[in-house]
Enzyme design. Structure first.
Site, mmCIF file in Angstrom:
data_model
loop_
_atom_site.group_PDB
_atom_site.id
_atom_site.type_symbol
_atom_site.label_atom_id
_atom_site.label_comp_id
_atom_site.label_asym_id
_atom_site.label_seq_id
_atom_site.Cartn_x
_atom_site.Cartn_y
_atom_site.Cartn_z
ATOM 1 N N TYR A 18 -58.629 -33.369 -26.082
ATOM 2 C CA TYR A 18 -57.839 -32.135 -26.254
ATOM 3 C C TYR A 18 -56.453 -32.420 -26.824
ATOM 4 C CZ TYR A 18 -61.437 -31.023 -22.862
ATOM 5 O OH TYR A 18 -62.631 -30.922 -22.219
ATOM 6 N N TYR A 146 -66.013 -24.094 -15.460
ATOM 7 C CA TYR A 146 -66.009 -25.103 -16.529
ATOM 8 C C TYR A 146 -67.294 -25.926 -16.413
ATOM 9 C CZ TYR A 146 -65.102 -29.088 -19.429
ATOM 10 O OH TYR A 146 -65.228 -30.050 -20.397
ATOM 11 N N ASP A 247 -73.853 -26.786 -10.759
ATOM 12 C CA ASP A 247 -73.191 -27.854 -11.506
ATOM 13 C C ASP A 247 -72.328 -28.647 -10.516
ATOM 14 O OD1 ASP A 247 -71.552 -29.473 -12.976
ATOM 15 O OD2 ASP A 247 -71.004 -27.960 -14.461
ATOM 16 N N LYS A 276 -70.414 -37.976 -13.342
ATOM 17 C CA LYS A 276 -69.132 -38.533 -12.911
ATOM 18 C C LYS A 276 -69.251 -39.647 -11.853
ATOM 19 C CE LYS A 276 -66.320 -34.518 -14.144
ATOM 20 N NZ LYS A 276 -65.302 -35.024 -15.043
HETATM 21 N N1 PMP Z 1 -69.324 -29.817 -15.382
HETATM 22 C C1 PMP Z 1 -68.236 -29.987 -14.615
HETATM 23 C C2 PMP Z 1 -68.114 -29.185 -13.351
HETATM 24 C C3 PMP Z 1 -67.240 -30.887 -14.991
HETATM 25 O O1 PMP Z 1 -66.145 -31.031 -14.219
HETATM 26 C C4 PMP Z 1 -67.412 -31.641 -16.179
HETATM 27 C C5 PMP Z 1 -66.370 -32.658 -16.648
HETATM 28 N N2 PMP Z 1 -65.077 -32.383 -16.382
HETATM 29 C C6 PMP Z 1 -68.559 -31.454 -16.946
HETATM 30 C C7 PMP Z 1 -69.503 -30.541 -16.518
HETATM 31 C C8 PMP Z 1 -68.791 -32.216 -18.230
HETATM 32 O O2 PMP Z 1 -69.016 -33.537 -17.969
HETATM 33 P P1 PMP Z 1 -68.789 -34.661 -19.123
HETATM 34 O O3 PMP Z 1 -67.321 -34.686 -19.377
HETATM 35 O O4 PMP Z 1 -69.319 -35.916 -18.515
HETATM 36 O O5 PMP Z 1 -69.569 -34.218 -20.307
#
Ligand code: PMP
Length: 427
Positions: A18, A146, A247, A276
């Site tokens: 970003y 997100y 998610d 993660k």
């Molecule tokens: N979903 C959530 C809730 C996240 O926090 C993130 C990453 N910040 C993602 C999806 C995307 O994961 P990545 O950056 O490994 O593509």
């Protein structure tokens, strides 16, 4: 290469997240990292308050995780997963089936969180395709969410803070319910689910899936909502024949005080996305775990297979460090550590509560948030944090902490003291 050569090339050629390539914010060169400390190339050591974006839960330079990788690299660092399998994939799959809520038992490995979200959304669409319910193709989600930066993931990120404006016309348009307003610790109010319920009632014939971050909305604002919201979502998905995608890429593996965000509400989603912390921050890896029923239905209809298969699917190195990370989590008293960090964050961040330019201070599990009244000046505040010996990377009005679970009491105190000092100076 000297530090200035490195930073100079970086500034001219490398894109950071970003960030403008023409006029980027300054970056700091990290030489090494150990435990909860990042060692900068200029000799300074700073305490990591971010766990490298939720991932490094066991800290850096962890002997167990390193050994798992060293052992695997000599045996089999990578092999295609089409037509072949290996023990690291099976052992990690077994752990995920055991650890995720009962009923989730079909595992799809992929590369990153965003890809996991794409996979989960494709599974949902293919589920209804197999059932020949072609009208059910849309998703319902909640504002302030997100889910990642790839196209379908973007389409379910918050429409205001996300990237909908730039990609309008290309992004599919989905349904957005009002964000949950009743906080995690507040008295539940049934009206909080009204907007979601109305959208579900009005459009369920078109909706195949709901996707949301359970209880903790991360990059969309670091908000903690009431578990009853999630319970109502589960009930409505059941009533209207809609799949629920949780998610858990940020919340998974203990961060919010329960092993998964869904556990706060005792619900089981139809599909769960993980990433993660799955590998303790050592390798990129994500997993999508679903029920036998979703797997059965997808396989029952044309084309009888799930249409996805990344090159690095179930990479053995990533799986081996994933196994080590999850075993470490189980062996260590992660829940005790998260509880302790939670109380230290509550105490340590308390002085921010009385500051006039602070709108809110909230803590859940090993997540601490100080929300300011106005957006921060990133260049300035980043420098101030580093000068105060900590690595904290705010966004917008939100200064937040999610330390590695191995951070001790003394370091948590140093971290929160630095945050209090820097936030106090933002008036
Ligand atoms: N979903 C959530 C809730 C996240 O926090 C993130 C990453 N910040 C993602 C999806 C995307 O994961 P990545 O950056 O490994 O593509």
């Amino acid at each position: 290469m000297t530090m200035s050569d490195i930073l100079d090339f970086d500034r001219r050629h490398l894109w950071h997240p970003y960030t403008s390539i023409e006029d980027p914010l300054p970056v700091y060169q990290v030489e090494s990292a150990s435990g909860v400390r990042l060692c900068l190339a200029d000799g300074r050591e700073i305490i990591d308050g971010m766990s490298s974006w939720w991932a490094v839960i066991h800290g850096y330079d962890n002997g167990v995780l390193k050994d798992a990788l060293k052992e695997q690299i000599d045996k089999l660092p990578h092999v295609m997963f089409g037509g072949l399998s290996h023990e690291p994939a099976v052992a990690l799959g077994r752990l995920l089936v055991e650890m995720t809520p009962a009923g989730l038992e079909r595992v799809f490995f992929c590369d990153s969180g965003s890809v996991a979200v794409e996979v989960a959304m494709k599974m949902t669409m293919q589920y209804f395709h197999a059932r020949k319910e072609s009208a059910k193709k849309k998703f319902l989600t909640i504002r302030s969410g997100y889910h990642g930066d790839t196209f379908h993931a973007m389409s379910v990120c918050d429409p205001v803070t996300g990237m909908h404006q730039i990609y309008s016309g290309v992004l599919p348009s989905y349904f957005f319910a009002d964000r949950p307003e009743v906080g995690f610790y507040e008295q539940w109010d049934e009206s909080d689910i009204n907007s979601f319920r109305t959208l579900m009632e009005d459009h369920h014939q078109e909706i195949c899936g709901v996707i949301l971050e359970p209880v903790v909305q991360g990059a969309g604002g670091m908000r903690f909502y009431h578990p009853n919201y999630l319970r109502r979502v589960r009930e409505l998905c059941d009533s209207y024949d809609v799949l629920l995608i949780a998610d858990e890429i940020a919340t998974g593996f203990g961060r919010s005080g329960e092993l998964f965000g869904c556990d706060h509400a005792d619900i089981v989603p139809d599909i769960m996305c993980l990433g993660k912390a799955l590998t303790g921050g050592y390798m990129t890896l994500a997993a999508v775990v679903t029920t036998a029923e979703v797997g059965r239905v997808i396989s029952s209809g044309e084309p009888h297979v799930f249409m996805h298969g990344p090159t690095y699917m179930a990479n053995p190195l990533a799986c081996s460090v994933g196994i080590a990370s999850l075993r470490l989590l189980r062996e260590n008293d992660w829940q005790g550590a998260v509880k302790r960090i939670e109380s230290e964050l509550v105490k340590g961040l308390a002085p921010c509560r009385t500051m006039e330019h602070v709108a809110d201070v909230r803590v859940l599990g090993a997540i601490g948030v100080v929300e300011l009244e106005r957006p921060v000046n990133m260049t300035q505040i980043q420098q101030q944090f580093v000068d105060n010996g900590v690595w904290v990377r705010p966004f917008g009005k939100t200064v937040y902490l999610m330390p590695p679970f191995c951070m001790n009491t003394a370091d948590t105190a140093l971290l929160t003291e630095a945050v209090v000092r820097v936030v106090a100076g933002q008036e």
